[in-house]
Structure formats: C-alpha cells, structure tokens
Design a protein around this motif. Structure first.
Motif, PDB file in Angstrom:
ATOM      1  N   PHE A  34      50.673  46.953  49.218  1.00  0.00           N
ATOM      2  CA  PHE A  34      49.701  46.971  49.619  1.00  0.00           C
ATOM      3  C   PHE A  34      48.940  46.921  48.212  1.00  0.00           C
ATOM      4  CE2 PHE A  34      52.397  49.962  52.118  1.00  0.00           C
ATOM      5  CZ  PHE A  34      51.571  49.887  52.880  1.00  0.00           C
ATOM      6  N   ASP A  35      47.609  46.215  48.207  1.00  0.00           N
ATOM      7  CA  ASP A  35      45.778  45.870  47.702  1.00  0.00           C
ATOM      8  C   ASP A  35      46.169  47.477  47.184  1.00  0.00           C
ATOM      9  OD1 ASP A  35      44.003  45.520  46.025  1.00  0.00           O
ATOM     10  OD2 ASP A  35      43.699  43.644  46.685  1.00  0.00           O
ATOM     11  N   MET A  36      46.245  47.960  46.653  1.00  0.00           N
ATOM     12  CA  MET A  36      45.322  49.753  46.522  1.00  0.00           C
ATOM     13  C   MET A  36      43.884  49.679  45.549  1.00  0.00           C
ATOM     14  SD  MET A  36      47.512  52.131  47.378  1.00  0.00           S
ATOM     15  CE  MET A  36      49.222  52.589  47.794  1.00  0.00           C
TER      16      MET A  36
ATOM     17  N   PHE B  21      44.954  46.802  54.146  1.00  0.00           N
ATOM     18  CA  PHE B  21      45.408  46.486  53.591  1.00  0.00           C
ATOM     19  C   PHE B  21      47.101  45.711  52.465  1.00  0.00           C
ATOM     20  CE2 PHE B  21      41.891  49.239  54.102  1.00  0.00           C
ATOM     21  CZ  PHE B  21      41.041  48.498  53.838  1.00  0.00           C
ATOM     22  N   TYR B  22      47.302  45.375  53.055  1.00  0.00           N
ATOM     23  CA  TYR B  22      48.320  44.578  52.348  1.00  0.00           C
ATOM     24  C   TYR B  22      48.241  43.861  51.703  1.00  0.00           C
ATOM     25  CZ  TYR B  22      52.628  47.235  54.931  1.00  0.00           C
ATOM     26  OH  TYR B  22      53.067  47.892  55.265  1.00  0.00           O
ATOM     27  N   LYS B  23      49.455  43.840  50.811  1.00  0.00           N
ATOM     28  CA  LYS B  23      48.726  42.700  49.339  1.00  0.00           C
ATOM     29  C   LYS B  23      49.017  41.426  49.661  1.00  0.00           C
ATOM     30  CE  LYS B  23      49.463  44.205  45.144  1.00  0.00           C
ATOM     31  NZ  LYS B  23      50.456  44.926  44.018  1.00  0.00           N
ATOM     32  N   VAL B  24      48.596  40.332  48.764  1.00  0.00           N
ATOM     33  CA  VAL B  24      48.546  39.308  49.826  1.00  0.00           C
ATOM     34  C   VAL B  24      49.590  38.742  48.166  1.00  0.00           C
ATOM     35  CG1 VAL B  24      48.230  36.496  49.997  1.00  0.00           C
ATOM     36  CG2 VAL B  24      47.520  38.183  51.658  1.00  0.00           C
ATOM     37  N   VAL B  25      50.937  38.500  48.046  1.00  0.00           N
ATOM     38  CA  VAL B  25      52.221  37.850  47.238  1.00  0.00           C
ATOM     39  C   VAL B  25      51.765  36.005  46.976  1.00  0.00           C
ATOM     40  CG1 VAL B  25      53.196  39.312  46.751  1.00  0.00           C
ATOM     41  CG2 VAL B  25      54.025  38.423  48.262  1.00  0.00           C
ATOM     42  N   GLY B  26      51.070  35.556  48.082  1.00  0.00           N
ATOM     43  CA  GLY B  26      51.019  33.993  48.143  1.00  0.00           C
ATOM     44  C   GLY B  26      51.287  33.484  47.203  1.00  0.00           C
ATOM     45  N   PRO B  27      50.249  32.112  47.728  1.00  0.00           N
ATOM     46  CA  PRO B  27      50.066  30.814  46.521  1.00  0.00           C
ATOM     47  C   PRO B  27      48.473  31.793  46.487  1.00  0.00           C
ATOM     48  CG  PRO B  27      50.871  30.472  48.071  1.00  0.00           C
ATOM     49  CD  PRO B  27      51.065  31.475  48.619  1.00  0.00           C
ATOM     50  N   CYS B  28      48.017  32.269  46.690  1.00  0.00           N
ATOM     51  CA  CYS B  28      46.111  32.787  46.841  1.00  0.00           C
ATOM     52  C   CYS B  28      46.154  33.954  46.215  1.00  0.00           C
ATOM     53  CB  CYS B  28      45.843  32.868  47.912  1.00  0.00           C
ATOM     54  SG  CYS B  28      45.749  31.111  48.357  1.00  0.00           S
ATOM     55  N   ALA B  29      47.740  34.695  45.714  1.00  0.00           N
ATOM     56  CA  ALA B  29      46.820  35.947  45.071  1.00  0.00           C
ATOM     57  C   ALA B  29      46.442  35.810  43.963  1.00  0.00           C
ATOM     58  CB  ALA B  29      48.655  36.285  44.562  1.00  0.00           C
ATOM     59  N   ARG B  30      46.462  34.772  42.795  1.00  0.00           N
ATOM     60  CA  ARG B  30      46.051  34.876  41.940  1.00  0.00           C
ATOM     61  C   ARG B  30      43.599  35.192  41.938  1.00  0.00           C
ATOM     62  NH1 ARG B  30      44.365  30.961  37.797  1.00  0.00           N
ATOM     63  NH2 ARG B  30      43.366  32.038  36.062  1.00  0.00           N
ATOM     64  N   SER B  31      43.439  34.001  43.393  1.00  0.00           N
ATOM     65  CA  SER B  31      42.538  34.422  43.475  1.00  0.00           C
ATOM     66  C   SER B  31      42.271  35.133  44.536  1.00  0.00           C
ATOM     67  CB  SER B  31      42.323  33.171  44.301  1.00  0.00           C
ATOM     68  OG  SER B  31      43.169  31.786  44.875  1.00  0.00           O
TER      69      SER B  31
END
Ligand SMILES: Nc1ncnc2c1ncn2[C@@H]1O[C@H](COP(=O)(O)OP(=O)(O)O)[C@@H](O)[C@H]1O
Ligand SMILES: O=c1ccn([C@@H]2O[C@H](COP(=O)(O)O)[C@@H](O)[C@H]2O)c(=O)[nH]1
Length: 526
Positions: free
Chosen positions: A282-284, A222-232
């Motif tokens: 993390f994407d809690m 569940f590591y958060k994605v902080v790249g360009p697609c984060a908002r999606s």
C-alpha cells in the motif's frame, strides 16, 4: 430518466398552465430552480431518444475528457517474454505516460516553483512508458474490463443498502457557496480481515446515521504501483503533498502514471502469487495525504482500483469533503500517520471459516478468480498476513464488532457515538437545516415557483414527519412535476397559429428550443 414523450407532454401542459406567465421572484415559496439546473434540464430534455441519459451520465461524459481513454492502455505491444523472437517494441510517445509528461510539462511551465520536480516526473514518465511490455493476454483481460468501465464513476459512488440507495461521493462542489455547514469531518476507521464485513458495516453505519454527505474511502484504492512508473508516482506524490497549488494537476498525472504492476509482478498476480496483503503493497503516504485533505474539508481525487486487472483505473473518484468519512481496509490501523487521523477505530472480527467462505464466493463471482487460485492466495498470503499484521492491530480499536454487518447492537452504538460527536462539533441537526435558509437573500439566478395553495398543500404532506413513505414519494413527484413545468415555461417560445378540428384557427405559442438545447449540449461537451 425522463422520456421524450413525457417531456413533450410536460411542455404542452406547462405551456397551457403558464400562459398567464409565472414571474420570477413571486411569492415566498422555497420551491425553486436555478439557472444552472434549468440549463441541465434543457440539456436533458432534447437528447434524441437513443441518446437519452441521466444528469450523472451526462456529467460523466463530460468528465471523461479529463482522463485517458481505455484505448491508451491497449496499444502497447506484446511482450518479448511471451512472444519469442519479436523485437522489443518501443511504443511511440503517445501512451498514458507521454500524456502525464505533457501534463507535467504544463504544470512545470505554469509553476516555476515546482519545475524541477515536475521535470523529473515528466522525463521519468516518458522513459517508463517506453519500457512497458505486456503480454497480449494480460492486455486483453484488462481491456475487456476497462472498456466497459468509463461510465462507471457514478456507480462507484453509489451504495445500495437494504433500505435505500446512498450516494457516497461526499459533498457537492458548490456546498460552501450555498451556506452549507462546515464542521471538521468525523473520520471512522474500520479495520479487519478480508471479507470480514468491513464494507457491509460501513454501509450500515451510513444508512443508520441518516445525515447528508457521508463518504467511504477504501484502502484498496491505495495499492502501490510497483511497476515502471513507480518513481514518477513517488515524485508526483511529493509534489502533490508539498505544493497545494498544483496538487490537482499532479494528482491527475499520478493517476495515469500509477498504472499497473510490472510484467513479472502482473504475471505473479495472475497466478495468485502476488502478495496484496503485505503492508508494503500500500502507498501509505498517498493514503494519509488524501485522508488529511479530506479531514480539512478539501477536494481530493481518490484512485479507483480494479481487482480483476490488479491495477488502478485511469479514472478517479472526486470527493469534495464530507461530514463523516469512513475509511475501511485490511490494514486501516497499520500506519501511525493514518491511525492518528482516525476519530473512531472499529475492528470487525468475523470467524475465519466464514471469512474464507465469503471470500471464495466473492472472488469467484465478482473478481474473476477460480477456486484453486483463491485457496492458493489465501493460504500463502491472506491467512499469514492476517496473523502477522491485521490481528495485531486489534488493540488499537475503540470498539470490536463481532460477526460484522449483522451485529445491529454494535452498529447502533457506533451511530449514537458519531451523532453525539458531530453535535459537539457544532453540526446542525436536520431540524436546524430546515430553517437555515430563513432570512437569507434570494440570489438573482433563482426563479421561484409561485407559492399557491396547491404548492403549500404538497409541502404539507412532504414536510409532515408522519407522512407514510409512499405518500411522501407521490406528493414529492407532484411537486417535482410543477417545478419542471415551471422551468419549461421559462424556455423561449414564439407565436404559432394552428387549425382546430372544428376549422377555427387558434393563435398559440410554440417552444423554439430544440436547436438551442442541442447546441447547449454541444457547448457543454466541448
Ligand atoms: N452478514 C453477512 N451475511 C452474508 N454475507 C455477507 C455478510 N456480510 C458480508 N457478506 C458478504 O461477504 C462478502 C465480503 O463482505 P464485505 O462487507 O465486502 O467485506 P470486506 O469489506 O471486509 O472485504 C461480500 O460478498 C458480502 O456480500
Ligand atoms: O488485485 C488485488 C487486490 C487485492 N486483493 C485482495 O483483496 C483483499 C482486500 O480487499 P477486501 O475487500 O478487504 O477483502 C486483500 O486480502 C487482497 O488479497 C486481490 O486479491 N487482488
């Protein structure tokens, strides 16, 4: 795996034995094969030798079509930051995000209630996809790792302990259709520093529990994605959690959208400077959503994380619920929503020097790092995060396990507690499961192997609790052989006359399934 030669041998012997014709539904034997297993068997039997594969591999091949190909990740061009004077490239909308957008559009059209969110998601995905700029080096690293990874989903669901191989994907999809027990899963949280032995403790608990359908969920998924697609990803998470009807499609979108760190962050990760140990990494929200669904016994798609590339893979691990779920991670007790879901909280407490030694070895051997890099990351992020966020979680624990996996007493106590709790929840223990089928109607799709004295004799060995392991395996294999032969005897055949060495002609039969099984496989693959 069954070789072609063995199968042919089974055929011959099966034909001879079954000439009298084993009939459907005869006897009350519990040894049986369903139509679907029979179909799989057919599929497996006639694969050309160079392409023989196990059931799981075959299933994997089929499931691969659901997700993106690794190639999708490799087509993006070089970054202008690393290759100067190259005009920034706008990739055609055929990459992963374009595909997410397509899926999102499909969902949108099919589900007017969520069209607004999905529309945002689809648009965002496309835009984000066009902005992804990666260095050629980073691409190459990821491609190498992932090009070998498509066949690995099954392997990721398998845990090897000292004594046995454990399948950790939880219940099979048909669990509820076959009268399986449904009790609220018991959720164990295991928290502790990196390399403290959380995974090892989890594996030992599973092994000692010795009950079916126990699964592990790792916080690293569940590591958060902080790249360009984060908002999606965020929008998709909202859709996922709010609209059960479209959750599955949306989750697939998320997986393809949540791909990598942005270029700057990725470069930082490659220099061991990115902080993977901070709670914000993390994407809690997604994590608690997934655990909640698992607790409700629902199917989930759990992302798979790749430590070498610092990214989520374009595949997920499907879990269909379980009797016991073990959730492990460095910050397993950090989020209050997650904490509230846990039925038992275990903290693994291992000396810092042992942890560092283990981490050094593991990260160098398994995660593609070097000595300097591991030490640098340890001093700048891992150690401070332990002091600031992980150690303060210790008071939440119901039980603290010093030394980790070698603490057999602690593991035994945990296992005893879980058994007791499961029984309180109405979970039937093994002896009750053994008679659960009695009095139940036999479905039409089931062919029963005749309950001969030979079959009964084999069952007597297999069911005897005092049967030694080797004998259990030996007699189980003999019974399996009878089941396979019986299954093969059900395949279509035609009459055939052959010449014997003595010059007589013998009127026999011959299977005519080569063509049909091949076309069956082709149909499955489509
Ligand atoms: N008791 C032990 N003795 C030796 N090595 C161990 C022991 N427990 C764990 N390890 C090794 O240490 C590393 C980290 O263990 P793991 O259980 O994956 O920890 P965590 O999940 O907390 O990161 C792995 O390479 C594992 O093989
Ligand atoms: O891309 C990544 C992701 C994570 N890490 C490190 O992994 C540990 C957590 O995993 P454990 O199995 O619990 O050790 C965490 O300390 C991160 O620093 C990483 O290095 N790279």
């Amino acid at each position: 795996m069954v070789t072609k030669r063995e199968i042919k041998k089974h055929h011959r012997e099966g034909l001879q034995q079954s000439k009298g014709g084993a009939r459907r539904g005869e006897g009350a034997a519990t040894t049986c094969i369903s139509r679907s297993s029979r179909a799989q068997l057919v599929g497996q039997t006639y694969l050309p030798s160079s392409r023989q594969c196990s059931d799981t591999e075959l299933a994997l091949e089929l499931s691969e079509q659901v997700f993106l190909d690794d190639d999708d990740y490799t087509r993006a061009p070089a970054s202008p930051t690393t290759v100067p004077n190259v005009r920034p490239y706008r990739p055609p909308s055929t990459g992963p995000c374009a595909r997410s957008a397509r899926i999102a559009t499909t969902i949108m059209l099919a589900n007017p209630a969520v069209k607004q969110q999905c529309l945002c998601f689809g648009v965002e995905s496309k835009t984000a996809g066009s902005n992804i700029l990666k260095s050629p080096r980073a691409r190459r690293v990821r491609t190498t790792s992932m090009s070998q990874s498509n066949k690995r989903t099954a392997a990721e669901s398998i845990l090897h302990s000292d004594r046995r191989t454990i399948y950790t994907a939880g219940r099979p999809p048909w669990y509820n259709c076959t009268g399986g027990q449904e009790v609220e899963p018991f959720l164990i949280g295991i928290c502790g520093a990196s390399a403290s032995g959380k995974t090892t403790v989890a594996a030992k608990i599973i092994e000692s529990l010795n009950i079916p359908w126990v699964t592990i969920v790792s916080m690293d998924s569940f590591y958060k994605v902080v790249g360009p697609c984060a908002r999606s990803a965020r929008i998709a998470t909202t859709i996922l959690l709010a609209n059960p009807a479209v959750k599955q499609q949306c989750l697939h979108c998320c997986v393809s959208a949540w791909r990598v760190l942005n270029e700057k962050q990725h470069q930082a990760a490659m220099r061991n400077e990115y902080n993977f140990d901070h709670p914000d990494a993390f994407d809690m929200e997604l994590l608690s959503g997934v655990l909640q669904r698992l607790k409700e016994g629902k199917k989930v798609e759990v992302p798979i994380y790749n430590y070498v590339t610092h990214s989520r893979e374009n595949r997920t691990k499907t879990m269909y619920g379980a009797n016991v779920i073990i959730f492990e991670g460095i910050l397993a007790f950090y989020n209050s929503d997650v904490l509230n879901l846990l039925d038992m909280k275990v903290f693994v407490d291992t000396d810092a020097d042992i942890r560092l030694a283990r981490r050094l070895r593991r990260d160098i051997v398994q995660r593609g790092r070097d000595l300097e890099g591991v030490l640098k990351q340890y001093m700048t992020h891992v150690k401070p995060a332990y002091q600031s966020y992980i150690a303060p979680c210790m008071p939440h624990a119901d039980i603290i396990v010093p030394r980790g996996g070698e603490n057999h007493v602690a593991i035994h106590l945990i296992v005893q507690h879980v058994h007791k709790q499961l029984q309180l929840r109405g979970f039937k223990v093994r002896e009750k499961l053994a008679v659960a089928h009695v009095g139940q109607p036999v479905p039409d799709s089931l062919y029963l192997l005749k309950d001969t004295p030979q079959v009964q004799g084999l069952h007597t060995f297999i069911r005897n609790k005092d049967t030694p392991r080797d004998e259990f395996i030996f007699y189980s294999k003999r019974l399996m052989r009878l089941v396979i032969e019986f299954a093969l005897s059900l395949l279509p055949y035609s009459e055939r006359t052959v010449a014997t060495p003595q010059g007589f002609s013998y009127k026999g039969i011959s299977h005519n399934t080569y063509g049909s099984s091949t076309s069956h496989i082709k149909r499955l693959k489509k």
